[in-house]
Design a protein around this motif. Structure first.
Motif, short mmCIF file in Angstrom:
data_model
loop_
_atom_site.label_atom_id
_atom_site.label_comp_id
_atom_site.label_asym_id
_atom_site.label_seq_id
_atom_site.Cartn_x
_atom_site.Cartn_y
_atom_site.Cartn_z
N ASP A 46 0.83 -1.21 0.00
CA ASP A 46 0.00 0.00 0.00
C ASP A 46 0.86 1.26 0.00
O ASP A 46 0.55 2.24 -0.69
N GLU A 47 1.95 1.24 0.76
CA GLU A 47 2.84 2.41 0.78
C GLU A 47 3.53 2.60 -0.56
O GLU A 47 3.68 3.72 -1.04
N MET A 48 3.97 1.49 -1.19
CA MET A 48 4.58 1.59 -2.52
C MET A 48 3.62 2.23 -3.51
O MET A 48 4.00 3.11 -4.30
N LYS A 49 2.36 1.79 -3.47
CA LYS A 49 1.34 2.34 -4.38
C LYS A 49 1.11 3.82 -4.09
O LYS A 49 1.02 4.63 -5.01
N ALA A 50 1.01 4.16 -2.80
CA ALA A 50 0.75 5.56 -2.41
C ALA A 50 1.89 6.48 -2.85
O ALA A 50 1.66 7.63 -3.20
N ARG A 51 3.10 5.98 -2.84
CA ARG A 51 4.25 6.79 -3.25
C ARG A 51 4.51 6.76 -4.75
O ARG A 51 5.45 7.38 -5.24
N GLY A 52 3.73 5.97 -5.48
CA GLY A 52 3.83 5.95 -6.94
C GLY A 52 5.02 5.17 -7.49
O GLY A 52 5.40 5.40 -8.63
N TRP A 89 8.66 -7.95 -6.59
CA TRP A 89 8.09 -6.64 -6.86
C TRP A 89 8.87 -6.05 -8.04
O TRP A 89 10.08 -6.25 -8.14
N VAL A 90 8.20 -5.31 -8.88
CA VAL A 90 8.85 -4.48 -9.89
C VAL A 90 8.48 -3.05 -9.52
O VAL A 90 7.30 -2.70 -9.42
N LEU A 91 9.50 -2.23 -9.28
CA LEU A 91 9.30 -0.85 -8.85
C LEU A 91 9.98 0.11 -9.80
O LEU A 91 11.03 -0.21 -10.37
N GLU A 92 9.42 1.29 -9.95
CA GLU A 92 10.04 2.35 -10.73
C GLU A 92 10.60 3.37 -9.75
O GLU A 92 9.85 4.02 -9.02
N LEU A 93 11.94 3.46 -9.72
CA LEU A 93 12.63 4.27 -8.71
C LEU A 93 13.70 5.13 -9.36
O LEU A 93 14.12 4.87 -10.49
N GLU A 94 14.16 6.12 -8.62
CA GLU A 94 15.19 7.03 -9.13
C GLU A 94 16.58 6.40 -9.15
O GLU A 94 17.38 6.68 -10.03
N ASN A 95 16.88 5.54 -8.14
CA ASN A 95 18.25 5.04 -8.04
C ASN A 95 18.31 3.79 -7.16
O ASN A 95 17.31 3.39 -6.55
#
Length: 115
Positions: free
Chosen positions: A33-39, A81-87
Motif C-alpha cells: 500500500d505504501e509503494m502504491k501511495a508513493r507511486g 516486486w517491480v518498482l520504478e525508482l530514481e536510483n
C-alpha cells in the motif's frame, strides 16, 4: 529506472503456520500500500513452489521441457516486486522494508532497459 526485488525463499525450511502467514501477508500488504501511495509500484506477485515450474530449453533446434527448477539450490524465487525508482539507494531502502515485512532475503536487480 525499474528494479526487481526478488524474494529468496528457502523451500527446505518448514512452512510457517497459518497465523504466521496471515501476519506476514498483513505486513507485506502494508508495504504494498505504501509503494502504491508513493507511486513506485509497477507490479508484484507471489509464485507457487518451484516444483510447479517447467524449464524450457532449446539447444541446436531441439526443445526439451523438464519439471522443476534446473538449478539445484535450496533458495528459489518465491515472489517479486517491480518498482520504478530514481536510483539503487531507493531500491535498497524498499528491499529492506520488504525483507522485514516478508521475513525473507530480498535480491535487488536493476532492469537492463524495458522492451
Amino acid at each position: 529506472m525499474h528494479y526487481l526485488l526478488g524474494v529468496r525463499l528457502d523451500e527446505s525450511l518448514p512452512q510457517p503456520s497459518e497465523e504466521e502467514m496471515n501476519a506476514m501477508f498483513a505486513r507485506v500488504g502494508a508495504v504494498n500500500d505504501e509503494m502504491k501511495a508513493r507511486g513506485v509500484w509497477v507490479f508484484a506477485g507471489g509464485l507457487l513452489p518451484s516444483d510447479s515450474a517447467t524449464v524450457v530449453r532449446v539447444e541446436n533446434g531441439t526443445t526439451t521441457m523438464t519439471d522443476g527448477p534446473f538449478a539445484e539450490t535450496k533458495e528459489q524465487l518465491g515472489g517479486f516486486w517491480v518498482l520504478e525508482l530514481e536510483n539503487l539507494d531507493e531500491a535498497l531502502a524498499w528491499a529492506e522494508r520488504s525483507s522485514e515485512a516478508c521475513g525473507a532475503p530480498i535480491e535487488v536487480r536493476p532492469f537492463d532497459g524495458l522492451a
